[in-house]
Design a protein around this motif. Structure first.
Motif: not given
Length: 107
Positions: A20-27
């Motif tokens: 989830f944190c990787i997804g938020v960072w990418g977003l």
């Protein structure tokens, strides 16, 4: 192969939190619209992992979490199809997928 109950719940939660944190960072950090869609998919998969883990650990005989995960997967597939169609249309009109260049709503 180990059954799912032999692995502690915290391990699944940590993996889901990292995804989830990787997804938020990418977003947040991505200017490419395709990368933004991929980040959203990654975040939805982290939620699916949490649902599967909690469903298995709370009541292993019922499949509530798995059913919700299937619904999330179908919504994610529809979101990806619509998002890619919109991006393809924008690319044809603007010749870029850079989100900084999309100013269609400006006067």
């Amino acid at each position: 192969m180990m059954p799912i109950t032999d692995i502690p719940l915290q391990a699944y939660l940590v993996v889901a939190a990292v995804l989830f944190c990787i997804g938020v960072w990418g977003l947040i950090n991505s200017r490419n619209a395709v990368r933004v869609l991929m980040s959203i998919e990654l975040m939805l998969n982290a939620v699916n992992l949490n649902m599967m883990a909690f469903s298995s650990y709370l009541d292993g005989t019922q499949v509530r979490g798995q059913v919700f995960a299937v619904f999330i997967i179908t919504v994610a597939a529809a979101e990806a199809a619509v998002g890619l169609a919109i991006l393809l249309s924008l690319y044809r009109n603007r010749d870029t997928v850079d989100m900084e260049q999309f100013n269609l709503l400006r006067w």
